[in-house]
Design an enzyme around this catalytic site. Structure first.
Site, PDB file in Angstrom:
ATOM      1  CG  ASP A  56       9.705 -39.872  35.424  1.00  0.00           C
ATOM      2  OD1 ASP A  56       8.523 -39.952  35.805  1.00  0.00           O
ATOM      3  OD2 ASP A  56      10.051 -39.169  34.473  1.00  0.00           O
TER       4      ASP A  56
ATOM      5  CG  ASN B 249      15.092 -31.801  26.539  1.00  0.00           C
ATOM      6  OD1 ASN B 249      14.211 -32.654  26.658  1.00  0.00           O
ATOM      7  ND2 ASN B 249      16.003 -31.590  27.474  1.00  0.00           N
TER       8      ASN B 249
ATOM      9  CG  HIS C  51      12.986 -35.129  28.723  1.00  0.00           C
ATOM     10  ND1 HIS C  51      13.353 -33.955  29.349  1.00  0.00           N
ATOM     11  CD2 HIS C  51      11.734 -35.394  29.165  1.00  0.00           C
ATOM     12  CE1 HIS C  51      12.371 -33.553  30.125  1.00  0.00           C
ATOM     13  NE2 HIS C  51      11.371 -34.397  30.029  1.00  0.00           N
TER      14      HIS C  51
ATOM     15  CD  GLU D  39      16.793 -33.846  30.749  1.00  0.00           C
ATOM     16  OE1 GLU D  39      16.345 -33.605  29.604  1.00  0.00           O
ATOM     17  OE2 GLU D  39      16.415 -33.246  31.758  1.00  0.00           O
TER      18      GLU D  39
HETATM   19  C1  GLP Z   1       8.821 -34.223  32.882  1.00  0.00           C
HETATM   20  C2  GLP Z   1       8.551 -35.717  33.035  1.00  0.00           C
HETATM   21  C3  GLP Z   1       8.264 -36.381  31.712  1.00  0.00           C
HETATM   22  C4  GLP Z   1       7.239 -35.572  30.965  1.00  0.00           C
HETATM   23  C5  GLP Z   1       7.780 -34.210  30.658  1.00  0.00           C
HETATM   24  C6  GLP Z   1       6.805 -33.336  29.887  1.00  0.00           C
HETATM   25  O1  GLP Z   1      10.160 -33.939  32.671  1.00  0.00           O
HETATM   26  N1  GLP Z   1       9.601 -36.434  33.680  1.00  0.00           N
HETATM   27  O2  GLP Z   1       7.837 -37.705  31.928  1.00  0.00           O
HETATM   28  O3  GLP Z   1       6.897 -36.226  29.777  1.00  0.00           O
HETATM   29  O4  GLP Z   1       8.093 -33.565  31.877  1.00  0.00           O
HETATM   30  O5  GLP Z   1       5.924 -32.723  30.753  1.00  0.00           O
HETATM   31  P1  GLP Z   1       4.558 -32.083  30.341  1.00  0.00           P
HETATM   32  O6  GLP Z   1       3.654 -33.194  29.973  1.00  0.00           O
HETATM   33  O7  GLP Z   1       4.084 -31.344  31.560  1.00  0.00           O
HETATM   34  O8  GLP Z   1       4.843 -31.176  29.193  1.00  0.00           O
END
Ligand code: GLP
Length: 237
Positions: free
Chosen positions: A62, A128, A130, A135
């Site tokens: 992404d 959440n 995702h 989402e």
């Molecule tokens: C973002 C990214 C996800 C990631 C998530 C969790 O929203 N798009 O790919 O898994 O955050 O982030 P973190 O690893 O910093 O908790």
């Protein structure tokens, strides 16, 4: 799902490296990659390893809409800093955040993935539930698309920006259907604020309320957790 509970995210990074090493030994050459704080220890281990990706392809999950490769919070910039500058790939793809035409970006990204089917996809987990930027409520068979970020994701990511107003409101993301096509999936989660999402993903029903729960239906998933992230699981793994 193969569940591995380790002491902390440093140990998780070593588990992550092992999954990459094994996949590579088995011929994997296209790697789906993720951003966020979660995969950082795995990237650190990869950087220090002997793994060579100069013949491999990486395709990231992404990117924020509106952020270019020079923006320190763009996912392209993140990947350069944490992995690609030290471990170059033959080709590394990230959705083009500066292209404001979601149809073109989505179509071209799906074509790219069809040409280079992903052997191993690395994922983090949103609080959440995702995955990528998919989402809760996103169709479980969706392909690459433009996503409107939820307030909870904007809040969670605000720590990386000067203030909340600077957090982009849209992102391009592989869809859950795209992610599910990967031959193998590695998902990591660390810390107590992921514990609820982890329990939903592993032990809850498969539902769009927790996008990661669909991974229960994938034939080859490894889940790496620290003890805090595993703390709401009811079974022993
Ligand atoms: C973002 C990214 C996800 C990631 C998530 C969790 O929203 N798009 O790919 O898994 O955050 O982030 P973190 O690893 O910093 O908790």
């Amino acid at each position: 799902m193969k569940i591995k509970v380790v002491k902390d995210e440093i140990a998780g990074g070593k588990e992550g490296l092992r999954v990459f090493e094994e996949a590579k030994q088995n011929g994997a050459n296209v790697f789906g990659l993720a951003t966020g704080s979660t995969p950082v220890t795995t990237y650190n281990e990869i950087v220090q390893s002997n793994l060579d990706f100069t013949d491999s392809i990486s395709i990231n999950l992404d990117e924020y809409v509106g952020l270019g490769p020079d923006h320190p919070q763009s996912y392209r910039y993140f990947m350069q800093t944490h992995l690609f500058n030290q471990k170059p790939f033959k080709q590394s793809y990230v959705p083009d955040g500066l292209n404001k035409d979601p149809q073109t970006v989505s179509k071209e990204y799906e074509q790219l993935i069809q040409e280079h089917p992903i052997d191993l996809q690395l994922l983090g987990l949103g609080r959440n539930g995702h995955i990528g930027f998919n989402e809760p409520g996103t169709a479980l068979d969706a392909k690459t698309h433009q996503v409107t970020l939820t307030q909870s994701t904007i809040d969670a990511n605000a720590r990386f920006f000067e203030n909340e107003n600077e957090v982009p409101r849209y992102a391009y993301s592989m869809g859950i259907g795209t992610i599910m096509q990967a031959k193998e999936i590695l998902i990591e989660a660390y810390g107590e604020n992921k514990a609820h999402a982890v329990a939903q993903m592993v032990e809850g029903p498969v539902t769009t309320d927790c996008p990661a729960s669909v991974l229960q239906q994938h034939p080859n998933v490894t889940v790496v957790l620290d003890q805090a992230a595993a703390s709401q699981l009811t079974k022993k793994y």
